[in-house]
Write a protein that holds these residues in place. Sequence first.
Motif, PDB file in Angstrom:
ATOM      1  N   ALA A  35     -39.135  20.214  -9.669  1.00  0.00           N
ATOM      2  CA  ALA A  35     -37.604  20.389  -9.167  1.00  0.00           C
ATOM      3  C   ALA A  35     -38.151  21.774  -8.472  1.00  0.00           C
ATOM      4  CB  ALA A  35     -36.665  20.618 -10.152  1.00  0.00           C
ATOM      5  N   VAL A  36     -38.038  21.781  -7.165  1.00  0.00           N
ATOM      6  CA  VAL A  36     -38.229  23.124  -6.467  1.00  0.00           C
ATOM      7  C   VAL A  36     -36.836  23.644  -6.521  1.00  0.00           C
ATOM      8  CG1 VAL A  36     -39.065  24.108  -4.515  1.00  0.00           C
ATOM      9  CG2 VAL A  36     -39.927  21.909  -5.189  1.00  0.00           C
ATOM     10  N   GLU A  37     -37.055  25.080  -6.863  1.00  0.00           N
ATOM     11  CA  GLU A  37     -36.097  26.187  -6.805  1.00  0.00           C
ATOM     12  C   GLU A  37     -36.327  27.299  -5.773  1.00  0.00           C
ATOM     13  OE1 GLU A  37     -35.415  27.622 -10.527  1.00  0.00           O
ATOM     14  OE2 GLU A  37     -34.802  25.663 -11.559  1.00  0.00           O
ATOM     15  N   TYR A  54     -26.715  36.205   1.751  1.00  0.00           N
ATOM     16  CA  TYR A  54     -28.126  35.887   0.814  1.00  0.00           C
ATOM     17  C   TYR A  54     -28.976  35.394   2.000  1.00  0.00           C
ATOM     18  CZ  TYR A  54     -25.343  36.233  -3.641  1.00  0.00           C
ATOM     19  OH  TYR A  54     -24.594  36.546  -4.642  1.00  0.00           O
ATOM     20  N   ILE A  55     -30.344  35.744   1.589  1.00  0.00           N
ATOM     21  CA  ILE A  55     -31.445  34.855   2.545  1.00  0.00           C
ATOM     22  C   ILE A  55     -32.190  34.161   1.678  1.00  0.00           C
ATOM     23  CG2 ILE A  55     -31.285  36.419   4.163  1.00  0.00           C
ATOM     24  CD1 ILE A  55     -33.853  37.632   3.322  1.00  0.00           C
ATOM     25  N   PRO A  56     -32.919  33.155   2.100  1.00  0.00           N
ATOM     26  CA  PRO A  56     -33.937  32.401   0.876  1.00  0.00           C
ATOM     27  C   PRO A  56     -35.020  33.312   0.765  1.00  0.00           C
ATOM     28  CG  PRO A  56     -33.976  31.348   3.218  1.00  0.00           C
ATOM     29  CD  PRO A  56     -32.792  32.534   3.226  1.00  0.00           C
ATOM     30  N   GLY A  57     -35.548  33.356  -0.474  1.00  0.00           N
ATOM     31  CA  GLY A  57     -36.885  33.999  -1.111  1.00  0.00           C
ATOM     32  C   GLY A  57     -37.806  33.050  -1.138  1.00  0.00           C
ATOM     33  N   LEU A  58     -38.653  33.196  -2.141  1.00  0.00           N
ATOM     34  CA  LEU A  58     -39.842  32.331  -2.298  1.00  0.00           C
ATOM     35  C   LEU A  58     -39.369  30.974  -2.940  1.00  0.00           C
ATOM     36  CD1 LEU A  58     -42.201  34.979  -3.439  1.00  0.00           C
ATOM     37  CD2 LEU A  58     -42.292  34.007  -1.205  1.00  0.00           C
ATOM     38  N   LYS A  59     -40.083  29.859  -2.874  1.00  0.00           N
ATOM     39  CA  LYS A  59     -39.806  28.818  -3.590  1.00  0.00           C
ATOM     40  C   LYS A  59     -40.499  28.540  -4.897  1.00  0.00           C
ATOM     41  CE  LYS A  59     -38.878  26.073   0.578  1.00  0.00           C
ATOM     42  NZ  LYS A  59     -39.232  24.850   1.291  1.00  0.00           N
ATOM     43  N   ASP A  60     -40.320  28.032  -5.797  1.00  0.00           N
ATOM     44  CA  ASP A  60     -40.914  27.967  -6.989  1.00  0.00           C
ATOM     45  C   ASP A  60     -40.912  26.454  -7.491  1.00  0.00           C
ATOM     46  OD1 ASP A  60     -42.013  28.225  -9.577  1.00  0.00           O
ATOM     47  OD2 ASP A  60     -40.957  29.733 -10.227  1.00  0.00           O
ATOM     48  N   GLY A  61     -42.063  25.700  -7.972  1.00  0.00           N
ATOM     49  CA  GLY A  61     -42.059  24.518  -8.457  1.00  0.00           C
ATOM     50  C   GLY A  61     -41.626  24.445 -10.031  1.00  0.00           C
ATOM     51  N   THR A 120     -47.753  16.187 -25.470  1.00  0.00           N
ATOM     52  CA  THR A 120     -47.088  16.583 -24.293  1.00  0.00           C
ATOM     53  C   THR A 120     -47.753  17.456 -23.481  1.00  0.00           C
ATOM     54  OG1 THR A 120     -44.823  16.321 -25.592  1.00  0.00           O
ATOM     55  CG2 THR A 120     -44.879  17.783 -23.555  1.00  0.00           C
ATOM     56  N   THR A 121     -47.815  17.123 -22.301  1.00  0.00           N
ATOM     57  CA  THR A 121     -48.698  17.967 -21.247  1.00  0.00           C
ATOM     58  C   THR A 121     -47.568  18.978 -20.614  1.00  0.00           C
ATOM     59  OG1 THR A 121     -50.439  16.615 -21.142  1.00  0.00           O
ATOM     60  CG2 THR A 121     -50.271  18.129 -19.442  1.00  0.00           C
ATOM     61  N   ARG A 122     -47.581  20.169 -20.658  1.00  0.00           N
ATOM     62  CA  ARG A 122     -46.703  20.978 -19.812  1.00  0.00           C
ATOM     63  C   ARG A 122     -47.663  21.468 -18.711  1.00  0.00           C
ATOM     64  NH1 ARG A 122     -45.163  21.146 -24.525  1.00  0.00           N
ATOM     65  NH2 ARG A 122     -46.549  22.537 -25.324  1.00  0.00           N
ATOM     66  N   ILE A 123     -47.101  21.610 -17.453  1.00  0.00           N
ATOM     67  CA  ILE A 123     -47.621  21.868 -16.185  1.00  0.00           C
ATOM     68  C   ILE A 123     -46.883  23.110 -15.658  1.00  0.00           C
ATOM     69  CG2 ILE A 123     -48.851  21.047 -14.093  1.00  0.00           C
ATOM     70  CD1 ILE A 123     -48.679  18.193 -15.148  1.00  0.00           C
ATOM     71  N   LYS A 124     -47.522  24.220 -15.387  1.00  0.00           N
ATOM     72  CA  LYS A 124     -46.871  25.161 -14.314  1.00  0.00           C
ATOM     73  C   LYS A 124     -47.181  24.730 -12.917  1.00  0.00           C
ATOM     74  CE  LYS A 124     -44.935  28.710 -12.883  1.00  0.00           C
ATOM     75  NZ  LYS A 124     -43.557  28.427 -12.417  1.00  0.00           N
ATOM     76  N   VAL A 125     -46.352  24.560 -12.133  1.00  0.00           N
ATOM     77  CA  VAL A 125     -46.606  24.161 -10.824  1.00  0.00           C
ATOM     78  C   VAL A 125     -47.095  25.741 -10.103  1.00  0.00           C
ATOM     79  CG1 VAL A 125     -45.674  23.069  -8.534  1.00  0.00           C
ATOM     80  CG2 VAL A 125     -45.008  22.152 -10.806  1.00  0.00           C
ATOM     81  N   SER A 126     -48.244  25.174  -9.071  1.00  0.00           N
ATOM     82  CA  SER A 126     -48.866  26.469  -8.469  1.00  0.00           C
ATOM     83  C   SER A 126     -48.805  25.977  -6.871  1.00  0.00           C
ATOM     84  CB  SER A 126     -50.213  26.899  -8.798  1.00  0.00           C
ATOM     85  OG  SER A 126     -50.760  27.839  -8.315  1.00  0.00           O
ATOM     86  N   GLY A 127     -47.774  26.715  -6.244  1.00  0.00           N
ATOM     87  CA  GLY A 127     -47.951  26.294  -4.704  1.00  0.00           C
ATOM     88  C   GLY A 127     -46.946  24.974  -4.425  1.00  0.00           C
ATOM     89  N   ALA A 128     -47.070  24.616  -2.975  1.00  0.00           N
ATOM     90  CA  ALA A 128     -45.956  23.511  -2.637  1.00  0.00           C
ATOM     91  C   ALA A 128     -46.353  22.343  -3.262  1.00  0.00           C
ATOM     92  CB  ALA A 128     -46.416  23.189  -1.064  1.00  0.00           C
ATOM     93  N   VAL A 129     -45.325  21.264  -3.175  1.00  0.00           N
ATOM     94  CA  VAL A 129     -45.183  20.045  -3.632  1.00  0.00           C
ATOM     95  C   VAL A 129     -45.045  19.140  -2.244  1.00  0.00           C
ATOM     96  CG1 VAL A 129     -43.681  18.149  -4.651  1.00  0.00           C
ATOM     97  CG2 VAL A 129     -43.794  20.553  -5.572  1.00  0.00           C
TER      98      VAL A 129
END
Length: 135
Positions: A35-37, A54-61, A120-129
């Motif tokens: 879920a991209v924020e 407001y302006i959009p900043g960086l996206k985070d997966g 359970t596998t937890r995955i920190k998303v790095s970069g674009a989806v």
Amino acid sequence: MTTNAMLALGAFAFSTDGGTTWEPFIEPKAAPVPAVEIDYKEVTSLDSEGWREYIPGLKDGGEVEVQSNYTRAGYTALAAIDATKVMFKSTFANDDAFTFDGIPITTPDTVDVGEPETMTTRIKVSGAVTFAAGA
């Protein structure tokens, strides 16, 4: 009108060579999609006429979790990539695919007596989806 809904079937896999070959997760219970924020930045000034701007900043997966049935082979394969940036792909039953890089960590779950062993596998998303429509 007939629905186009579909059951949650598909696959979840990882690649350690940039997507040339894919290794399936063994017995995953989901094919997660991040879920991209967006980090919004406030830029309100005296010229904003009483409204915040407001302006959009960086996206985070963010982070995704995948629960799987515990198997020795599954745990061994996932433990080998713990804390390593690898590529992941969630494929739905209609062959739509979501691909992303991430850093996983897998741990066996604590379960009650008589219940199925899971991990359970937890995955920190790095970069674009990225999304690719199925054929």
